[in-house]
Design an enzyme around this catalytic site. Sequence first.
Site, mmCIF file in Angstrom:
data_model
loop_
_atom_site.group_PDB
_atom_site.id
_atom_site.type_symbol
_atom_site.label_atom_id
_atom_site.label_comp_id
_atom_site.label_asym_id
_atom_site.label_seq_id
_atom_site.Cartn_x
_atom_site.Cartn_y
_atom_site.Cartn_z
ATOM 1 N N GLY A 175 0.826 -1.121 -0.005
ATOM 2 C CA GLY A 175 0.186 0.001 0.033
ATOM 3 C C GLY A 175 0.837 1.197 0.115
ATOM 4 N N VAL A 205 3.691 -1.215 3.799
ATOM 5 C CA VAL A 205 3.275 0.066 3.429
ATOM 6 C C VAL A 205 4.511 1.055 3.181
ATOM 7 C CG1 VAL A 205 2.108 2.153 4.518
ATOM 8 C CG2 VAL A 205 1.229 0.028 4.891
ATOM 9 N N LYS A 206 4.248 1.736 2.112
ATOM 10 C CA LYS A 206 5.309 2.628 1.469
ATOM 11 C C LYS A 206 4.832 4.177 1.956
ATOM 12 C CE LYS A 206 7.286 4.667 -2.545
ATOM 13 N NZ LYS A 206 7.458 4.138 -4.043
ATOM 14 N N SER A 207 5.410 4.735 2.697
ATOM 15 C CA SER A 207 5.248 6.092 3.104
ATOM 16 C C SER A 207 6.437 6.843 3.312
ATOM 17 C CB SER A 207 4.701 5.852 4.731
ATOM 18 O OG SER A 207 4.020 7.148 5.215
#
Length: 293
Positions: A175, A205-207
């Site tokens: 995500g 998760v890529k943030s």
Amino acid sequence: MADKDGAKASKDFGVGVPPPEQGGFPVKGAGHLDWGMQHRLARMFDPVSGNTVMLAFDHGYIMGPTSGLERLDLVIPPLAGHVNVLMGTRGAFKTCVPPTVQKPIVLRGTYDTSVLFEDMSVGGGIAVDMANAVAMDASAVAVQTFVGAPGEKNSLELLARTVDAGTAAGVPTLGVVAVGKDMARTEEFFLLATRLLAENGAHVVKSYYCDGFERVTAACPVPIVIAGGKKLPEADALAMAYRAIAEGARGVDMGRNIFQAEDPAAMAQAVGQVVHHGFTATEAFTFYQDTKA
Ligand code: R5P
């Protein structure tokens, strides 16, 4: 066919030796996943450090030929040996990355509107379905999400449907937290967005790095990898990677700060020293200077 007449008698049953430990899978939040999911995640995260360096080169899917990525065929293959994972679009892989490259791939699974469109945060749709992702041997499929923006509802629906299809196929979902140009990059926002993606099923998760990042990684039940964002001086990009790892990131999914560096191969290796080998930012920058051509 085995020849039953020549078979040796079975005798080594290891009686008294306990069966292999089934728990303890090293990727955060993935201990209860099925074998195929874990097998794919295990390709992406280094077995010793537990971390990953992903090279993101999917920028062309909305931006066209970004600086540093004018020729994917010339730029990406030489960098592949210095990273753990390649992240790009179907078209980029099929035309510019030889299938003999022995690296796991994360396939961008959604399309979005281009930079010419008035508001990119309206989001898009499915670019590659799960059958095609499996056919490309994808280790994960990436879904862009627009929390707090006009595309929020649509992108969360795409995320959920990708998680459903990926669960049936044994393919994890990455995500991606998108940040609109008018959105504040605050701890409060990233706490919400990363947790929201994980609870809607994202396996990674890529943030973005932010103040208070250690609380963001603590509250997210799956691994967070950070995007690099706009090009920074190499020392600053390595410092950001160092802080992110020190505060709980399990890696980077970095693009411009690698392929726009003065020496992209040296930069990819320097980032790897931070992510996998505990280098400080200063040590990594010295490594970069000593390694670059
Ligand atoms: C963003 O949505 C794209 O997926 C890029 O892959 C991402 O921003 C990472 O690249 P960069 O490190 O250049 O920000």
